[in-house]
Design an enzyme around this catalytic site. Structure first.
Site, PDB file in Angstrom:
ATOM      1  CG  ASP A 211      -1.955  29.497  30.520  1.00  0.00           C
ATOM      2  OD1 ASP A 211      -1.000  30.182  30.925  1.00  0.00           O
ATOM      3  OD2 ASP A 211      -2.034  28.265  30.696  1.00  0.00           O
TER       4      ASP A 211
ATOM      5  CG  ASP B  99       2.112  25.499  35.408  1.00  0.00           C
ATOM      6  OD1 ASP B  99       0.954  25.804  35.723  1.00  0.00           O
ATOM      7  OD2 ASP B  99       2.549  25.591  34.241  1.00  0.00           O
TER       8      ASP B  99
HETATM    9  C1  GLA Z   1       0.045  26.350  31.522  1.00  0.00           C
HETATM   10  C2  GLA Z   1      -0.751  26.483  32.794  1.00  0.00           C
HETATM   11  C3  GLA Z   1      -1.218  25.129  33.245  1.00  0.00           C
HETATM   12  C4  GLA Z   1      -2.058  24.513  32.162  1.00  0.00           C
HETATM   13  C5  GLA Z   1      -1.270  24.435  30.871  1.00  0.00           C
HETATM   14  C6  GLA Z   1      -2.140  23.983  29.731  1.00  0.00           C
HETATM   15  O1  GLA Z   1       1.246  25.690  31.743  1.00  0.00           O
HETATM   16  O2  GLA Z   1       0.001  27.131  33.792  1.00  0.00           O
HETATM   17  O3  GLA Z   1      -1.949  25.222  34.440  1.00  0.00           O
HETATM   18  O4  GLA Z   1      -3.232  25.268  31.989  1.00  0.00           O
HETATM   19  O5  GLA Z   1      -0.712  25.700  30.523  1.00  0.00           O
HETATM   20  O6  GLA Z   1      -1.459  23.895  28.553  1.00  0.00           O
END
Ligand code: GLA
Length: 720
Positions: A463, A532
Site C-alpha cells: 500500500d 477502495d
Molecule cells: C488503504 C487500502 C485499503 C486498506 C487500508 C488499510 O486505504 O486501499 O484497502 O488496506 O489502506 O489501512
C-alpha cells in the site's frame, strides 16, 4: 501491398534518405533523420505502408512564414531552442544560465531488429541525448524512451534538465481532435471523460510523487469519430509511478501531439559532468479499429511484455479489511479464514493492523513486527493454519510510510521527506519515507525479507496511502525535488530485489485503492487494488475506466457487504459477485454476518468464477455497453483460442422498465456456432453479433444482473 513475408514487427532503415520505418503488426511509424538540418522529422504514424513509400512521403509543415515556429509539429523530439515555440520535450539550463539547444545528429544506431537509437548532441554544448525506439513483437505498441548524457568536464559545470520527456508523439493533421482520459479521486478513480481537444495545450499529470487517483498516465486521441469498434485512435501512456505529465498539443492548423514524461514543472534534474539519466518508457499505439481495439492492443502488450507472470491465473482472495478494519487478531482472522476457505477462496490476506502499535491509523507504521497483544504468538501460527486450509497467505504492508508515533521515526526522523523550516504536513497521520535514499530502501528490503521468510508469506498487498509534501531534499541543492522521480526508482529496486529473492512471492499494488496503477508498477507486481470503493454499481464505472488501458487479469475486485459501507447502497449478492467477477474476484465482506443461504450462493458463484476465470483474466475484452449510457452495462470476454466467451450484463436501475433488446456480441467467428451454457441453445457467431444474443429476463428491481457462458461447438453437436 506489404510483402507477405514481411516481418510482423521490425525496424527498417533507408540510409540514403535517412528514413526509419517502425513496423508494428498493424501500423507504421516513420521518421526521417535530416543530418543537414540536425533534426529528426516526424513523417507518419498510422496505417501500414512499405518502406518504398515511406521514403517518398513529404514532411508536412504548417508553417511557411517568418512569424511561425518553423519546426513546430514536425519534429520527433522538440528541444527548447531555435524557432520552436511548442511544448519542448527537452529544456535545460546550462551552468552559465543559458538554455537554447542546437541539435546535431550523431548517428542512427540500429541495435537489433526491433530497436533503433537516434543519437543527437548539442552543436557546441556538452549535452547528448539518445532517442530510443523499440517495436515489441506481436502487437501495435511502440516503446520510446530517451537518455541524456553530460559529455563535458568539471569546467562545464552541471546541467539542469528542466523538461526531460520520454517522447513526443506527433499525430497527423485532422479536422478535429478529441481526447479521452480518466479522472477522479479516492473511491472514484477511473471516470472516463472524452472531450474536444482544444487548440492549445492540455495537461494531465500528477504532482503528488505517485501516479495518482485523480488522473492516470495515458491519453487517447481520435478525430472525434472513433467508437468502440470503428475509427482511428491513438493511445499514449507512460510507464512511471512517480510524478508525471502528459501534454497534448493541438495546433490551429489541425495537428496534434503528445509530450509524455516524468516530472512536472519545477522538478528539475541535475546532470553532473559524465552523468546520464534515462527516462521511463512511453508506450503508444495506433489502430484503425476503434477505441475497444486500442484497449485490447494495450492489454495484449501488458500481458505479453510487461506482467511478470501473465500465464498464471490470479487466485480468488479473501481480504479482511472491510470486515475487521484495524481490529485484527489471530482469533478473528482464523474465523474469517475458515469461512473464506469454505467459500473456495485460494488466498487469505491479513490487512492493516497486524503490527506493533497499530491500533488505528495514528501509530505504528514503520514498526513491522507483529502486534504483541493481537498476535502474541506472531503471525506464523495464522499463516500455517491458512496454509493448512489450502489457501496461500497474504499480508498488507506499507513500506514507504511512517507514523510520527513509531519507533522508526523516533530513531530516524531524518528519513522522511521534509524541509527543516517547513511544517511537516501529515496526511492520514503519516509521513513519507524517502525511498531515493539507499539506506532507507536497504532497511525496507531487510525487514520485508525477514517478514516474508519468517511467516511463509505468499502475497503482499503493498500500500501507499498519501501524496508527497515538503518533498525536497534540503541538502541536495538545485534539484532538491528530484525525489519526485527518484522515489519510484527506489521502490522499483526494492520490489525487483524482493521478487528475485522470493520467486514465488506475488504482489498487489495498492495506493489507497487505485492511486498507483501504471505500466511501471505492473512490471513488478501481479495485480492492483482498483479502488477502495467496493460498491458494485460504482465499480462498473471505475472498472470501465480501468479497462481503457489495463486488462481484467490485474484488476482486483471484491464482493463486500450490503449496504455498502461507503455508499450505503443495497445490492443483491449476485450483482455484487457479477460486478467483481469482471476482474480478479476477491471477497472482502464480514463473512461472520453472512447467512447460510448467502454463503451457499457465494460458494456457487465462486465455483462459476473459477470456470470463467481463464476467459476473463486472459481473454480479449469487449466493452459492449458502457455503464451510465443506457439501461444496461455489459462486458464480454473471448478466450485466447476463441473457443469460449463470457458475457456479464448489469442493470443498475429499472428506469422506465423497457424490455431488454438483444445484446450484440463481438469477437466471435461468424461461421462458428456457440452453445449458451445457461439456456442450452446454440447460435451462429454471425447471429450473435448481427442480431444479438437474446438476453434472459432479469429479476425485477434495481441491481439485476446475469452471466452468460458460450462455448464453441462442432456443427454436428449444435444440431443435436
Ligand atoms: C488503504 C487500502 C485499503 C486498506 C487500508 C488499510 O486505504 O486501499 O484497502 O488496506 O489502506 O489501512
Amino acid at each position: 501491398m506489404m510483402k507477405p513475408d514481411a516481418p510482423l514487427a521490425s525496424v527498417e532503415i533507408d540510409e540514403v534518405s535517412g528514413t526509419v520505418l517502425l513496423r508494428t503488426t498493424h501500423s507504421a511509424y516513420v521518421v526521417r533523420v535530416d543530418r543537414a538540418a540536425g533534426m529528426v522529422r516526424h513523417v507518419h504514424w498510422g496505417a501500414p505502408l512499405p518502406l518504398a513509400d515511406a521514403v517518398m512521403l513529404p514532411v508536412w509543415s504548417e508553417h511557411d512564414n517568418s512569424f511561425a515556429g518553423r519546426w513546430d509539429g514536425v519534429e520527433e523530439y522538440p528541444v527548447d531552442g531555435g524557432a520552436r515555440f511548442g511544448v519542448p520535450a527537452l529544456e535545460v539550463r546550462f551552468a552559465d544560465g543559458s538554455s537554447p539547444l542546437e541539435p546535431t545528429v550523431l548517428e542512427v544506431d540500429r541495435r537489433a531488429d526491433d530497436h533503433v537509437v537516434v543519437r543527437l548532441r548539442d552543436r557546441t554544448r556538452p549535452l547528448a541525448w539518445f532517442l530510443h525506439y523499440r517495436v515489441p513483437a506481436d502487437g501495435d505498441v511502440l516503446e520510446r524512451w530517451t537518455e541524456f548524457q553530460h559529455t563535458g568536464t568539471d569546467a562545464d559545470g552541471d546541467i539542469l534538465l528542466l523538461r526531460y520527456a520520454s517522447a513526443h508523439w506527433p499525430l497527423p493533421h485532422r479536422p478535429a481532435w478529441r481526447a479521452g482520459s480518466v479522472h477522479g479521486g479516492w473511491c472514484s478513480e477511473g471516470r472516463l471523460e472524452r472531450s474536444v481537444l482544444p487548440v492549445g495545450e492540455t495537461v494531465i499529470g500528477s504532482r503528488r510523487g505517485h501516479t495518482g487517483h485523480h488522473a492516470n498516465p495515458w491519453i487517447a486521441l481520435d478525430a472525434g469519430e472513433a467508437d468502440e469498434e470503428h475509427g482511428e485512435a491513438w493511445l499514449v501512456a507512460l510507464a512511471t509511478s512517480g510524478t508525471w505529465r502528459l501534454t497534448a498539443q493541438h495546433t490551429a492548423a489541425g495537428r496534434a501531439g503528445v509530450v509524455a514524461g516524468e516530472g512536472h514543472e519545477g522538478i528539475e534534474l541535475r546532470l553532473a559532468p559524465g552523468a546520464s539519466h534515462r527516462t521511463p518508457v512511453s508506450l503508444a499505439l495506433h489502430t484503425g479499429h476503434g477505441l475497444g481495439q486500442a484497449s485490447r492492443g494495450f492489454h495484449h502488450y501488458l500481458r505479453t511484455h510487461v506482467l511478470p507472470h501473465p500465464e498464471e491465473l490470479r487466485p480468488v482472495l479473501y481480504n479482511s479489511w472491510e470486515a475487521t478494519s484495524f481490529e485484527v487478531s489471530e482469533d478473528n482472522q482464523l474465523v474469517l479464514a475458515r469461512r473464506a476457505a469454505d467459500l473456495g477462496a485460494e488466498l487469505f490476506v491479513l490487512d492493516d493492523g497486524w503490527f506493533r502499535g497499530r491500533d488505528d491509523d495514528r501509530a505504528g507504521l514503520g514498526d513491522w513486527t507483529p502486534h504483541p497483544e493481537r498476535f502474541p504468538r506472531g503471525l506464523r501460527p495464522l499463516a500455517d493454519e491458512v496454509h493448512r486450509l489450502g489457501m496461500a497467505f497474504g499480508l498488507w504492508v506499507e513500506p514507504e510510510m511512517v507514523n510520527a508515533d513509531s519507533g522508526l521515526f523516533r530513531s530516524h526522523p531524518d528519513w522522511v521527506l521534509h524541509l527543516p523550516d517547513r511544517t511537516p504536513t501529515e496526511l492520514r497521520n503519516q509521513l513519507v519515507l524517502d525511498f531515493s535514499r539507499p539506506e532507507v530502501t536497504e532497511w525496507a528490503l531487510a525487514w520485508l525479507r525477514e517478514v516474508v521468510a519468517e511467516n511463509a508469506v505468499d502475497f503482499l498487498k503493498w500500500d501507499f496511502n498519501r501524496a508527497f509534501t515538503e518533498a525536497g531534499v534540503h541538502t541536495a541543492g538545485p534539484d532538491a525535488r528530484r525525489v519526485h522521480v527518484e522515489h519510484a526508482r527506489g521502490l522499483y529496486r526494492v520490489l525487483d530485489h524482493l521478487r528475485t529473492d522470493f520467486p514465488h512471492l506475488r504482489i498487489e499494488a495498492c495506493a489507497g485503492g487505485g492511486g498507483r496503477v501504471d505500466a511501471g508498477i505492473l512490471a513488478r507486481t501481479d495485480q492492483v487494488w482498483t479502488s477502495d470503493n467496493t460498491d458494485a454499481v460504482d465499480r462498473l464505472t471505475i472498472q470501465h475506466g480501468f479497462s481503457q488501458l489495463y486488462p481484467a487479469g490485474v484488476m482486483s475486485a471484491w464482493v463486500t457487504d450490503s449496504p455498502n459501507p461507503l455508499t450505503g447502497r443495497v445490492v443483491p449478492l449476485r450483482f455484487r459477485f457479477h460486478s467483481a467477477m469482471a476482474g480478479v474476484l476477491g471477497i472482502g465482506g464480514n463473512l461472520t454476518r453472512w447467512t447460510d443461504t448467502e454463503l451457499a450462493e457465494a460458494a456457487e458463484l465462486v465455483r462459476v468464477y473459477k470456470d470463467i476465470r481463464p476467459v476473463v483474466q486472459q481473454g480479449c475484452q469487449y466493452r459492449l455497453l458502457a455503464p451510465g449510457e443506457g439501461p444496461l452495462a455489459a462486458v464480454q470476454y473471448v478466450s485466447e483460442d476463441g473457443g469460449r466467451a463470457v458475457v456479464l450484463v448489469w442493470r443498475s436501475n429499472t428506469a422506465f422498465g423497457p424490455p431488454l433488446p438483444p445484446l450484440r456480441l463481438r469477437g466471435l467467428d461468424g461461421e462458428a456456432r456457440y452453445r449458451c451454457e445457461e439456456t442450452g441453445l446454440a447460435w451462429s457467431g454471425a447471429t450473435l453479433s448481427g442480431f444479438g444474443l437474446p438476453l434472459p429476463d432479469l429479476p425485477p428491481g434495481d441491481c439485476a444482473s446475469t452471466l452468460v457462458r458460450l462455448r464453441r461447438v462442432e456443427e454436428a453437436d449444435s444440431r443435436a
